[in-house]
Design a protein around this motif. Structure first.
Motif, PDB file in Angstrom:
ATOM      1  N   GLU A  47       7.550 -12.337   1.745  1.00  0.00           N
ATOM      2  CA  GLU A  47       7.352 -10.762   1.590  1.00  0.00           C
ATOM      3  C   GLU A  47       6.038 -10.366   1.128  1.00  0.00           C
ATOM      4  OE1 GLU A  47      10.895  -8.821   0.113  1.00  0.00           O
ATOM      5  OE2 GLU A  47       9.686  -7.225  -0.537  1.00  0.00           O
ATOM      6  N   ALA A  48       5.537 -11.106  -0.063  1.00  0.00           N
ATOM      7  CA  ALA A  48       4.357 -10.791  -0.672  1.00  0.00           C
ATOM      8  C   ALA A  48       2.955 -10.973   0.328  1.00  0.00           C
ATOM      9  CB  ALA A  48       4.111 -11.621  -1.809  1.00  0.00           C
ATOM     10  N   PHE A  94     -10.766   0.667   3.265  1.00  0.00           N
ATOM     11  CA  PHE A  94     -10.967   1.722   2.284  1.00  0.00           C
ATOM     12  C   PHE A  94     -11.763   1.463   1.119  1.00  0.00           C
ATOM     13  CE2 PHE A  94      -8.594   2.909  -1.763  1.00  0.00           C
ATOM     14  CZ  PHE A  94      -8.873   4.126  -1.563  1.00  0.00           C
ATOM     15  N   TYR A 120       4.266   1.176   5.317  1.00  0.00           N
ATOM     16  CA  TYR A 120       5.466   0.545   5.096  1.00  0.00           C
ATOM     17  C   TYR A 120       5.206  -0.386   3.918  1.00  0.00           C
ATOM     18  CZ  TYR A 120       8.905  -2.750   6.337  1.00  0.00           C
ATOM     19  OH  TYR A 120      10.124  -3.733   6.170  1.00  0.00           O
ATOM     20  N   ALA A 121       3.994  -1.022   3.986  1.00  0.00           N
ATOM     21  CA  ALA A 121       3.915  -2.132   2.931  1.00  0.00           C
ATOM     22  C   ALA A 121       4.033  -1.193   1.413  1.00  0.00           C
ATOM     23  CB  ALA A 121       2.606  -2.783   2.901  1.00  0.00           C
ATOM     24  N   PHE A 122       3.642  -0.076   1.179  1.00  0.00           N
ATOM     25  CA  PHE A 122       3.461   0.440  -0.147  1.00  0.00           C
ATOM     26  C   PHE A 122       5.122   0.862  -0.386  1.00  0.00           C
ATOM     27  CE2 PHE A 122      -1.143   1.410   0.140  1.00  0.00           C
ATOM     28  CZ  PHE A 122      -1.475   0.615  -0.548  1.00  0.00           C
ATOM     29  N   LEU A 182      -2.935  -0.448  -5.940  1.00  0.00           N
ATOM     30  CA  LEU A 182      -3.675   0.014  -4.907  1.00  0.00           C
ATOM     31  C   LEU A 182      -3.224   1.353  -4.323  1.00  0.00           C
ATOM     32  CD1 LEU A 182      -3.224  -3.319  -2.469  1.00  0.00           C
ATOM     33  CD2 LEU A 182      -5.429  -1.892  -3.313  1.00  0.00           C
ATOM     34  N   LEU A 235      -4.714   4.122  -6.197  1.00  0.00           N
ATOM     35  CA  LEU A 235      -6.290   4.257  -6.072  1.00  0.00           C
ATOM     36  C   LEU A 235      -6.448   4.754  -4.726  1.00  0.00           C
ATOM     37  CD1 LEU A 235      -8.155   0.696  -6.511  1.00  0.00           C
ATOM     38  CD2 LEU A 235      -8.663   2.808  -7.183  1.00  0.00           C
ATOM     39  N   VAL A 236      -5.414   4.844  -3.460  1.00  0.00           N
ATOM     40  CA  VAL A 236      -5.542   5.579  -2.431  1.00  0.00           C
ATOM     41  C   VAL A 236      -5.305   6.884  -2.535  1.00  0.00           C
ATOM     42  CG1 VAL A 236      -4.347   5.891  -0.370  1.00  0.00           C
ATOM     43  CG2 VAL A 236      -4.742   3.392  -1.051  1.00  0.00           C
ATOM     44  N   VAL A 280      -1.692  -4.526   4.291  1.00  0.00           N
ATOM     45  CA  VAL A 280      -2.623  -3.682   3.695  1.00  0.00           C
ATOM     46  C   VAL A 280      -3.889  -4.246   3.816  1.00  0.00           C
ATOM     47  CG1 VAL A 280      -0.962  -2.639   2.136  1.00  0.00           C
ATOM     48  CG2 VAL A 280      -2.279  -4.757   1.435  1.00  0.00           C
ATOM     49  N   LEU A 283       7.412  -3.262   0.823  1.00  0.00           N
ATOM     50  CA  LEU A 283       7.528  -4.622   0.529  1.00  0.00           C
ATOM     51  C   LEU A 283       6.925  -4.687  -0.996  1.00  0.00           C
ATOM     52  CD1 LEU A 283       5.537  -5.599   3.883  1.00  0.00           C
ATOM     53  CD2 LEU A 283       7.901  -6.034   3.203  1.00  0.00           C
ATOM     54  N   ARG A 284       7.442  -5.804  -1.622  1.00  0.00           N
ATOM     55  CA  ARG A 284       7.065  -5.921  -2.821  1.00  0.00           C
ATOM     56  C   ARG A 284       6.031  -6.983  -2.750  1.00  0.00           C
ATOM     57  NH1 ARG A 284      12.912  -5.527  -4.075  1.00  0.00           N
ATOM     58  NH2 ARG A 284      12.598  -6.922  -2.316  1.00  0.00           N
ATOM     59  N   PHE A 285       4.824  -6.955  -3.454  1.00  0.00           N
ATOM     60  CA  PHE A 285       3.652  -7.807  -3.676  1.00  0.00           C
ATOM     61  C   PHE A 285       2.805  -7.609  -4.775  1.00  0.00           C
ATOM     62  CE2 PHE A 285       2.619  -4.487  -0.512  1.00  0.00           C
ATOM     63  CZ  PHE A 285       1.216  -4.097  -0.981  1.00  0.00           C
ATOM     64  N   PRO A 286       2.265  -8.265  -5.555  1.00  0.00           N
ATOM     65  CA  PRO A 286       1.467  -8.160  -6.573  1.00  0.00           C
ATOM     66  C   PRO A 286       0.307  -7.067  -6.361  1.00  0.00           C
ATOM     67  CG  PRO A 286       1.767 -10.579  -6.562  1.00  0.00           C
ATOM     68  CD  PRO A 286       2.264  -9.904  -5.165  1.00  0.00           C
ATOM     69  N   SER A 295      -8.267   8.507  -4.406  1.00  0.00           N
ATOM     70  CA  SER A 295      -9.577   8.757  -3.670  1.00  0.00           C
ATOM     71  C   SER A 295      -9.219  10.043  -2.955  1.00  0.00           C
ATOM     72  CB  SER A 295      -9.587   7.695  -2.621  1.00  0.00           C
ATOM     73  OG  SER A 295      -8.644   7.798  -1.343  1.00  0.00           O
ATOM     74  N   ILE A 311      -1.670   7.886   4.907  1.00  0.00           N
ATOM     75  CA  ILE A 311      -0.901   6.565   4.365  1.00  0.00           C
ATOM     76  C   ILE A 311       0.071   7.145   3.506  1.00  0.00           C
ATOM     77  CG2 ILE A 311      -1.253   4.696   2.792  1.00  0.00           C
ATOM     78  CD1 ILE A 311      -4.020   4.308   3.686  1.00  0.00           C
ATOM     79  N   PHE A 312       0.114   8.332   2.575  1.00  0.00           N
ATOM     80  CA  PHE A 312       0.684   8.966   1.745  1.00  0.00           C
ATOM     81  C   PHE A 312       1.930   9.325   2.602  1.00  0.00           C
ATOM     82  CE2 PHE A 312       2.071  13.142  -0.618  1.00  0.00           C
ATOM     83  CZ  PHE A 312       2.429  12.181  -1.537  1.00  0.00           C
ATOM     84  N   ALA A 341       0.104   0.082   6.282  1.00  0.00           N
ATOM     85  CA  ALA A 341      -0.145   0.312   4.656  1.00  0.00           C
ATOM     86  C   ALA A 341       1.200   1.101   4.194  1.00  0.00           C
ATOM     87  CB  ALA A 341      -1.349   1.167   4.353  1.00  0.00           C
TER      88      ALA A 341
END
Lengths: 279, 310
Positions: free
Chosen positions: B17-18, B32, A94-96, A107, A110-111, B25, A99-102, A114, A157-158, A92
């Protein structure tokens, strides 16, 4: 003038030494009490006159569950939780970070948000959920409840995300030019470069899980599954005046933490705090 | 022709990538959403029911909440938790700052001092509290030291029974935790201190500022991120006091509920009264208190302290 400076220096070192005595002596005292015979327990000698291993014989053999069982449970639970955190937080994180994703930023916030939900608010609904899933029982599946509760750590994750942000992009670009996809880049380039933060996450998670009293005292049903802190809580009541065995448990449960502390100190001091305060 | 191929392959990489991003995640965020976000709303749902061992027995609306604020033991728990936080937070913050300033100077053995100051905060609270109960017992080391300094312990107002006298139990736990947590707070301050650019203080000294002035007007303001972090995390931790309370006072927070805290009260409502709806309502109240205090602190410290976390 010189005398003033000298005085200041003595005062300075005096304070430091006094305060470190204040932090070290209690631990030495627990060690000393654990090898004292019963009649010396309340005497103020640090070195026992008649040292005895009775307390250690008691905690290794007579009590149920005995120390090896408590130790094995603590170690098992802590190791599984460390592995879960390393896998989930690095994926998570690395993705945050890269990586670019909608939906990524929503998300991530939110993490972060929380982290303000206290564990105590989660107590009742988690307990109800685990009862429904049949995980609150004497069976080994009881461990699963602990793993589920502790599987995700927003803080880890942070921490991982912040570290991945600092790894130079050129490393990734070079891998991409060589034809590596995102998964390969992650496994071959990013993970090996993230070892310091992985060590930090592993050490902090190990210490936090090893020391945790709250969740084990709520979830673990069978004495065969108790962890060390939970065992200490239970035996403290049973042995009300027989201090040496309890002090032996205190000493023995602190040793692994001391070991992770000595070997892992540099990762904690330089990393965790650096990223949470400096950014 | 050539450009469209490049664009197509660019789009393909983007989609890839997406997909990888979501893939990475998916499991952590799935867990989560169930165990953190979902559970949060489930807690609010449960709190509106009369919920016993066998599950929900009828909708109550806000009745669990009104019951809580009229329960004298719960009010005592709130009072204890707030008094505890109000004393522990300033103590651990001050101790943490002073220790950090001491070990931050270039001195012999600073590594040793740093480690020994930090160690109590990594040892388990169960171990350290048990040890503390032993040291604070009427015949224990603490009273021996007091006697050595001439205190007439048997004739003290509490006969030296620090943890079993309702007047001193909470304050003893406050002392214990200010001591154990100050090491962590020291580390936060240390990290911040080491990030301060030395040229600010040098410039001030060149301009003739005294040591004291440098500390109050240069160093303290530059420590703002650490102040915010230490006070906020200290407050949140303090309001969640549980381990030390149950170890020293048992589930009732004995003696005389003097160690009853909000979290211990939730534990009691759950596992002794099996009033899960009621326990959940108290959890929600605890969350509201923590949330509003955090927001309040954010307001005081301003937004830049918050941003220092990004």
């Amino acid at each position: 003038m010189i005398n003033m400076a000298k005085f200041r220096r003595y005062f300075f070192y005096g304070t430091l030494i006094a305060y470190s005595a204040f932090t070290i002596v209690p631990f030495l005292w627990s060690l000393s009490t654990s090898i004292k015979p019963q009649d010396e327990v309340y005497q103020s000698n640090l070195i026992p006159h008649n040292p005895t291993a009775r307390a250690y014989a008691t905690v290794f053999g007579k009590i149920q569950p005995n120390f090896p069982s408590l130790f094995a449970n603590s170690l098992f639970i802590a190791c599984v939780v460390v592995i879960l955190h390393l896998i989930f937080a690095s994926l998570a994180g690395y993705a945050f970070a890269r990586l670019r994703f909608p939906g990524r930023d929503v998300l991530f916030y939110l993490v972060l948000g929380s982290m303000m939900i206290p564990d105590q608010l989660r107590l009742v609904p988690i307990y109800q959920l685990m009862v429904k899933m049949g995980l609150i029982s004497d069976r080994p599946s009881n461990y699963l409840a602990i793993f589920l509760v502790k599987a995700i750590s927003a803080a880890d994750i942070f921490l991982m995300r912040q570290y991945f942000l600092t790894i130079p992009r050129e490393l990734e670009d070079a891998a991409k030019i060589d034809g590596a996809g995102p998964v390969q880049t992650f496994v071959r380039i990013m993970l090996p470069n993230a070892m310091p933060v992985m060590a930090t996450v592993a050490i902090l998670t190990f210490q936090g899980t090893w020391n945790d009293l709250f969740w084990p005292s709520i979830i673990l049903q069978s004495p065969n599954h108790w962890t060390l802190p939970f065992g200490i809580l239970q035996f403290k009541g049973q042995f009300s005046t027989d201090w040496p065995p309890i002090m032996a448990l205190v000493v023995l449960s602190t040793l692994p933490i001391l070991a992770t502390y000595i070997f892992g100190q540099r990762y904690i001091i330089n990393m965790q705090l650096g990223s949470s305060v400096k950014g | 022709m050539a450009t469209s191929t490049i664009e197509r392959s660019k789009r393909k990489t983007k989609i890839q990538e997406a997909l990888v991003g979501w893939g990475f995640v998916s499991i952590p965020m799935g867990l989560f959403f169930v165990l953190s976000i979902g559970i949060f709303f489930y807690a609010i749902y449960i709190s509106t029911y009369n919920w016993g061992i066998m599950g929900p027995r009828g909708f109550l609306g806000i009745e669990n909440y009104t019951k809580a604020i009229h329960d004298p033991i719960f009010l005592k728990a709130i009072r204890n938790s707030i008094l505890y936080a109000a004393l522990v937070v300033p103590l651990q913050t001050m101790a943490g700052l002073i220790l950090a300033l001491l070990v931050n100077s270039k001195i012999k053995g600073s590594r040793f001092f740093r480690s020994s100051f930090y160690f109590p905060s990594v040892a388990s609270s169960a171990a350290i509290t048990t040890l503390f109960i032993f040291l604070m017992a009427p015949e224990g080391l603490f009273n021996k030291i007091l006697t050595f300094f001439g205190v007439d312990v048997p004739n003290l107002f509490n006969q030296g029974a620090w943890l079993s006298d309702s007047r001193t139990a909470l304050f003893s736990v406050i002392g214990l935790n200010a001591w154990t947590t100050s090491g962590t707070m020291m580390l936060f301050y240390l990290a911040n201190l080491q990030s301060i650019d030395g040229s600010y203080t040098e410039a001030a000294i060149m301009d003739g500022a005294s040591r004291r002035q440098v500390f109050w007007y240069i160093t303290m303001p530059l420590l703002k991120p650490a102040h915010f972090f230490v006070v906020t995390s200290g407050m949140i931790g303090a309001l969640q006091l549980y381990d030390q309370a149950i170890l020293a006072g048992g589930a009732d927070g004995s003696p005389d509920y003097s160690l009853m805290t909000m979290v211990l009260y939730i534990y009691n409502a759950c596992f002794r009264q099996f009033a899960f709806g009621y326990a959940s309502a108290i959890g929600v109240i605890l969350f509201i208190i923590i949330f509003s205090l955090t927001m309040f602190q954010k307001l005081i410290f301003g937004n830049d302290a918050w941003k220092a976390n990004d």
